[in-house]
Write a protein that holds these residues in place. Structure first.
Motif, PDB file in Angstrom:
ATOM      1  N   TYR A   1     -27.451  43.570 -32.539  1.00 13.18           N
ATOM      2  CA  TYR A   1     -28.624  43.353 -31.677  1.00 13.18           C
ATOM      3  C   TYR A   1     -29.929  43.579 -32.446  1.00 13.18           C
ATOM      4  CZ  TYR A   1     -25.200  42.789 -28.091  1.00 13.18           C
ATOM      5  OH  TYR A   1     -24.133  42.323 -27.379  1.00 13.18           O
ATOM      6  N   ASN A   2     -30.010  42.881 -33.572  1.00 16.26           N
ATOM      7  CA  ASN A   2     -31.202  42.935 -34.426  1.00 16.26           C
ATOM      8  C   ASN A   2     -32.065  41.719 -34.062  1.00 16.26           C
ATOM      9  OD1 ASN A   2     -33.074  42.744 -36.454  1.00 16.26           O
ATOM     10  ND2 ASN A   2     -31.612  42.910 -38.145  1.00 16.26           N
TER      11      ASN A   2
ATOM     12  N   LYS B   1     -27.487  34.125 -26.255  1.00 13.59           N
ATOM     13  CA  LYS B   1     -26.604  35.176 -25.717  1.00 13.59           C
ATOM     14  C   LYS B   1     -27.079  36.551 -26.202  1.00 13.59           C
ATOM     15  CE  LYS B   1     -21.603  36.171 -25.447  1.00 13.59           C
ATOM     16  NZ  LYS B   1     -21.308  37.468 -26.077  1.00 13.59           N
ATOM     17  N   GLN B   2     -27.489  36.608 -27.471  1.00 11.96           N
ATOM     18  CA  GLN B   2     -28.010  37.884 -27.984  1.00 11.96           C
ATOM     19  C   GLN B   2     -29.183  38.365 -27.130  1.00 11.96           C
ATOM     20  OE1 GLN B   2     -29.128  38.384 -32.219  1.00 11.96           O
ATOM     21  NE2 GLN B   2     -30.616  39.925 -31.566  1.00 11.96           N
ATOM     22  N   LEU B   3     -30.098  37.449 -26.799  1.00 18.29           N
ATOM     23  CA  LEU B   3     -31.268  37.849 -25.999  1.00 18.29           C
ATOM     24  C   LEU B   3     -30.861  38.299 -24.597  1.00 18.29           C
ATOM     25  CD1 LEU B   3     -33.805  35.104 -27.130  1.00 18.29           C
ATOM     26  CD2 LEU B   3     -33.878  37.539 -27.704  1.00 18.29           C
ATOM     27  N   THR B   4     -29.838  37.656 -24.045  1.00 18.19           N
ATOM     28  CA  THR B   4     -29.343  38.063 -22.718  1.00 18.19           C
ATOM     29  C   THR B   4     -28.821  39.498 -22.763  1.00 18.19           C
ATOM     30  OG1 THR B   4     -28.718  35.783 -22.263  1.00 18.19           O
ATOM     31  CG2 THR B   4     -27.682  37.463 -20.887  1.00 18.19           C
ATOM     32  N   GLU B   5     -28.139  39.820 -23.867  1.00 15.71           N
ATOM     33  CA  GLU B   5     -27.477  41.131 -23.968  1.00 15.71           C
ATOM     34  C   GLU B   5     -28.305  42.173 -24.714  1.00 15.71           C
ATOM     35  OE1 GLU B   5     -23.822  40.227 -25.961  1.00 15.71           O
ATOM     36  OE2 GLU B   5     -23.085  38.933 -24.347  1.00 15.71           O
ATOM     37  N   GLN B   6     -29.432  41.760 -25.303  1.00 12.58           N
ATOM     38  CA  GLN B   6     -30.243  42.676 -26.114  1.00 12.58           C
ATOM     39  C   GLN B   6     -30.568  43.948 -25.326  1.00 12.58           C
ATOM     40  OE1 GLN B   6     -30.978  41.833 -29.249  1.00 12.58           O
ATOM     41  NE2 GLN B   6     -32.495  43.341 -29.869  1.00 12.58           N
ATOM     42  N   PRO B   7     -30.282  45.128 -25.872  1.00 17.04           N
ATOM     43  CA  PRO B   7     -30.638  46.355 -25.142  1.00 17.04           C
ATOM     44  C   PRO B   7     -32.150  46.399 -24.895  1.00 17.04           C
ATOM     45  CG  PRO B   7     -29.356  46.856 -27.137  1.00 17.04           C
ATOM     46  CD  PRO B   7     -29.689  45.400 -27.179  1.00 17.04           C
ATOM     47  N   ARG B   8     -32.540  47.003 -23.778  1.00 15.93           N
ATOM     48  CA  ARG B   8     -33.956  47.048 -23.392  1.00 15.93           C
ATOM     49  C   ARG B   8     -34.401  48.478 -23.099  1.00 15.93           C
ATOM     50  NH1 ARG B   8     -36.121  41.901 -20.644  1.00 15.93           N
ATOM     51  NH2 ARG B   8     -34.579  40.283 -21.041  1.00 15.93           N
ATOM     52  N   THR B   9     -35.702  48.688 -23.228  1.00 20.28           N
ATOM     53  CA  THR B   9     -36.284  49.961 -22.797  1.00 20.28           C
ATOM     54  C   THR B   9     -36.185  50.027 -21.271  1.00 20.28           C
ATOM     55  OG1 THR B   9     -38.516  49.104 -22.425  1.00 20.28           O
ATOM     56  CG2 THR B   9     -38.004  49.784 -24.677  1.00 20.28           C
ATOM     57  N   ALA B  10     -36.426  51.209 -20.731  1.00 19.92           N
ATOM     58  CA  ALA B  10     -36.355  51.378 -19.265  1.00 19.92           C
ATOM     59  C   ALA B  10     -37.310  50.422 -18.554  1.00 19.92           C
ATOM     60  CB  ALA B  10     -36.662  52.828 -18.898  1.00 19.92           C
ATOM     61  N   SER B  11     -38.438  50.102 -19.206  1.00 16.83           N
ATOM     62  CA  SER B  11     -39.414  49.213 -18.554  1.00 16.83           C
ATOM     63  C   SER B  11     -39.154  47.731 -18.844  1.00 16.83           C
ATOM     64  CB  SER B  11     -40.833  49.606 -18.966  1.00 16.83           C
ATOM     65  OG  SER B  11     -40.944  49.600 -20.372  1.00 16.83           O
ATOM     66  N   GLY B  12     -38.086  47.437 -19.622  1.00 14.37           N
ATOM     67  CA  GLY B  12     -37.685  46.033 -19.782  1.00 14.37           C
ATOM     68  C   GLY B  12     -38.038  45.372 -21.107  1.00 14.37           C
ATOM     69  N   GLY B  13     -38.460  46.156 -22.093  1.00 18.50           N
ATOM     70  CA  GLY B  13     -38.796  45.578 -23.401  1.00 18.50           C
ATOM     71  C   GLY B  13     -37.594  45.549 -24.334  1.00 18.50           C
TER      72      GLY B  13
ATOM     73  N   TRP C   1     -35.317  46.200 -27.327  1.00 16.30           N
ATOM     74  CA  TRP C   1     -35.244  47.107 -28.476  1.00 16.30           C
ATOM     75  C   TRP C   1     -35.370  46.258 -29.742  1.00 16.30           C
ATOM     76  CZ3 TRP C   1     -30.503  50.929 -27.926  1.00 16.30           C
ATOM     77  CH2 TRP C   1     -30.657  51.686 -26.748  1.00 16.30           C
ATOM     78  N   HIS C   2     -35.943  46.866 -30.780  1.00 19.56           N
ATOM     79  CA  HIS C   2     -36.079  46.123 -32.035  1.00 19.56           C
ATOM     80  C   HIS C   2     -34.695  45.857 -32.660  1.00 19.56           C
ATOM     81  CE1 HIS C   2     -38.412  44.320 -35.157  1.00 19.56           C
ATOM     82  NE2 HIS C   2     -37.740  44.992 -36.075  1.00 19.56           N
ATOM     83  N   LYS C   3     -33.868  46.869 -32.669  1.00 21.94           N
ATOM     84  CA  LYS C   3     -32.474  46.742 -33.117  1.00 21.94           C
ATOM     85  C   LYS C   3     -31.663  47.776 -32.360  1.00 21.94           C
ATOM     86  CE  LYS C   3     -33.733  45.823 -37.960  1.00 21.94           C
ATOM     87  NZ  LYS C   3     -33.546  46.193 -39.378  1.00 21.94           N
ATOM     88  N   LYS C   4     -30.354  47.603 -32.364  1.00 24.14           N
ATOM     89  CA  LYS C   4     -29.485  48.586 -31.710  1.00 24.14           C
ATOM     90  C   LYS C   4     -29.662  49.969 -32.347  1.00 24.14           C
ATOM     91  CE  LYS C   4     -24.735  49.220 -30.179  1.00 24.14           C
ATOM     92  NZ  LYS C   4     -23.353  48.746 -30.305  1.00 24.14           N
ATOM     93  N   ILE C   5     -29.923  49.989 -33.667  1.00 26.93           N
ATOM     94  CA  ILE C   5     -30.068  51.283 -34.349  1.00 26.93           C
ATOM     95  C   ILE C   5     -31.450  51.925 -34.104  1.00 26.93           C
ATOM     96  CG2 ILE C   5     -28.349  50.895 -36.171  1.00 26.93           C
ATOM     97  CD1 ILE C   5     -30.779  50.214 -38.055  1.00 26.93           C
ATOM     98  N   TYR C   6     -32.344  51.205 -33.413  1.00 26.69           N
ATOM     99  CA  TYR C   6     -33.673  51.752 -33.077  1.00 26.69           C
ATOM    100  C   TYR C   6     -33.849  51.798 -31.565  1.00 26.69           C
ATOM    101  CZ  TYR C   6     -34.668  50.758 -38.027  1.00 26.69           C
ATOM    102  OH  TYR C   6     -34.632  50.708 -39.397  1.00 26.69           O
TER     103      TYR C   6
ATOM    104  N   TRP D   1     -41.264  47.020 -31.713  1.00 27.42           N
ATOM    105  CA  TRP D   1     -42.180  46.885 -32.853  1.00 27.42           C
ATOM    106  C   TRP D   1     -42.926  45.567 -32.685  1.00 27.42           C
ATOM    107  CZ3 TRP D   1     -39.036  48.079 -37.977  1.00 27.42           C
ATOM    108  CH2 TRP D   1     -38.407  49.329 -37.857  1.00 27.42           C
ATOM    109  N   LEU D   2     -44.160  45.502 -33.183  1.00 24.70           N
ATOM    110  CA  LEU D   2     -44.921  44.254 -33.075  1.00 24.70           C
ATOM    111  C   LEU D   2     -44.156  43.095 -33.715  1.00 24.70           C
ATOM    112  CD1 LEU D   2     -48.608  45.308 -33.916  1.00 24.70           C
ATOM    113  CD2 LEU D   2     -47.535  45.123 -31.691  1.00 24.70           C
ATOM    114  N   ASP D   3     -43.467  43.365 -34.831  1.00 28.49           N
ATOM    115  CA  ASP D   3     -42.700  42.320 -35.530  1.00 28.49           C
ATOM    116  C   ASP D   3     -41.747  41.597 -34.573  1.00 28.49           C
ATOM    117  OD1 ASP D   3     -43.292  44.757 -36.862  1.00 28.49           O
ATOM    118  OD2 ASP D   3     -41.937  44.334 -38.519  1.00 28.49           O
ATOM    119  N   GLY D   4     -41.146  42.381 -33.680  1.00 21.97           N
ATOM    120  CA  GLY D   4     -40.115  41.847 -32.785  1.00 21.97           C
ATOM    121  C   GLY D   4     -40.597  40.749 -31.855  1.00 21.97           C
TER     122      GLY D   4
END
Length: 406
Positions: A119-120, A151-163, A165-170, A175-178
């Motif tokens: 999930y990078n 599919k990655q975007l559908t499953e991408q982990p999100r912050t509590a407010s819905g953003g 995550w930059h990567k699964k390890i973060y 990050w602005l890059d994301g």
């Protein structure tokens, strides 16, 4: 004697055939990218694209890669060459791009070296190259590869407010890059295949980063935001990282001008995104150096160790020029973009003996957290290594040159 003559005759015929065959073979060979000639009178966009193609005969070799890998730097540079092809339909450009895609996209639509389970979000942006190729060929594998990234975007982990995550390890970090890595692909995909139904979700990513990463004093946005405020680099009250990094801000404004291509004027969120672009652009303009360039650490000017950096400056030039061309930004931003481009060509470009060009003073890489740990301090940003013709600088340089018709 007769036999000897006969033997010599057949030898001669065989030799003629061999010469004919080999000479035919030689003339039918495709000219190699190594044989590229870079003429003096070319536009800067072609000069840079042809330089990269000459130095990296196969597109997967960009960034000095030894083997094909699915990566954001290839996505960025090849997207810029795709845009160049629209202005200068040189057949070498789409062939170069397709060579990269075909080295990685398999018959079943899987992508070599790509691991969805990480999930990078960086890995999504190269998916932009697939739309054109699928349109032209209608080959199922390209569509399946796009669906895999979706599919990655559908499953991408999100912050509590819905953003995202930059990567699964973060965890819990945006990050602005994301925003550049995920949103332009997401916007094109939802427009082309889903009647634009996820445009609100895309706008939400910008809303969150704008709300939580903007510094009220300068109007600049911090490189990262940790919603959980758990990271050692995160401000305990706001969750933001400690500094403004020009390239991160560059990713952000490029994401805005590219995503706006897919927001109809009457979409309720369109004006909001244009507003963010204007706010960030006006804040950045205050920090543009008299050379036209911006510093690595945006707001720290001539502080010891800081330097005028190529990638952020090229990204701002592109976003300003495209923003003005599209009417999102006031017309005077085109002047600022030209000033930035002058700075790049006069201060940071070296012309090589073969006519190729080298863009210097580009930060090779910078991030937050990880191992070894990156603390986001001023010293961290100014000490990261530099790389000539780094793809994060050359891609935006091509895009800026196109928007400015230079």
């Amino acid at each position: 004697m007769k036999n000897n003559k006969k033997h010599n005759y057949f030898k001669a015929v065989a030799l003629i055939c061999l010469v004919a065959f080999t000479s035919c073979k030689v003339t039918s060979q495709e000219p190699s990218n190594k044989d590229i000639v870079i003429a003096k009178n070319l536009k800067w966009s072609d000069k840079m694209a042809l330089t990269l193609m000459k130095r990296h005969p196969e597109a997967y070799m960009i960034d000095d890669s030894k083997t094909p890998k699915w990566d954001y730097v290839h996505g960025l540079v090849l997207h810029s060459i795709e845009e160049l092809y629209k202005k200068n339909p040189d057949a070498r450009y789409p062939a170069y791009i397709k060579g990269y895609v075909d080295a990685l996209v398999q018959e079943d639509g899987t992508i070599k070296s790509y691991e969805i389970e990480k999930y990078n979000i960086d890995m999504v942006v190269a998916g932009r190259l697939l739309f054109n190729i699928y349109n032209k060929t209608k080959e199922e594998k390209y569509l399946k590869a796009m669906q895999l990234l979706r599919k990655q975007l559908t499953e991408q982990p999100r912050t509590a407010s819905g953003g995202f995550w930059h990567k699964k390890i973060y965890p819990n970090q945006m990050w602005l890059d994301g925003l550049y890595m995920g949103e332009p692909f997401y916007a094109e995909y939802t427009t082309v295949f889903e009647k634009g139904k996820e445009l609100d979700d895309i706008a939400k990513q910008f809303e969150l980063i704008q709300k939580h990463a903007t510094d009220p004093k300068t109007g600049l946005l911090y490189h990262g935001w940790d919603e959980s405020k758990a990271m050692p680099w995160a401000n305990k009250e706001t969750g933001t990282s400690p500094n403004f990094w020009s390239r991160a801000l560059g990713w952000y404004v490029m994401a805005l001008v590219d995503v706006l291509d897919y927001f109809p004027k009457d979409h309720p969120k369109q004006k909001e995104l244009v507003g963010y672009l204007n706010n960030a652009s006006a804040s950045l303009a205050k920090y543009q150096d008299k050379s036209g360039l911006w510093y690595q650490v945006t707001d720290k000017g001539g502080k010891e160790g800081n330097y005028l950096e190529a990638s952020g400056s090229a990204m701002f030039a592109y976003a300003y020029a495209k923003g003005a061309n599209k009417g999102y930004l006031p017309a005077n931003y085109k002047k600022l973009a030209n000033k930035a481009f002058d700075g790049l060509t006069k201060k940071l470009i070296k012309v090589e003996a073969d006519g190729g060009i080298t863009l210097t003073e580009a930060c090779a890489v910078a991030g937050l957290g990880g191992n070894p740990y990156r603390d986001g301090s001023y010293e961290y940003y100014v000490k990261e290594r530099k790389k000539d013709n780094d793809p994060k600088a050359t891609g935006p340089f091509i895009l800026a040159a196109l928007e400015l018709n230079r």
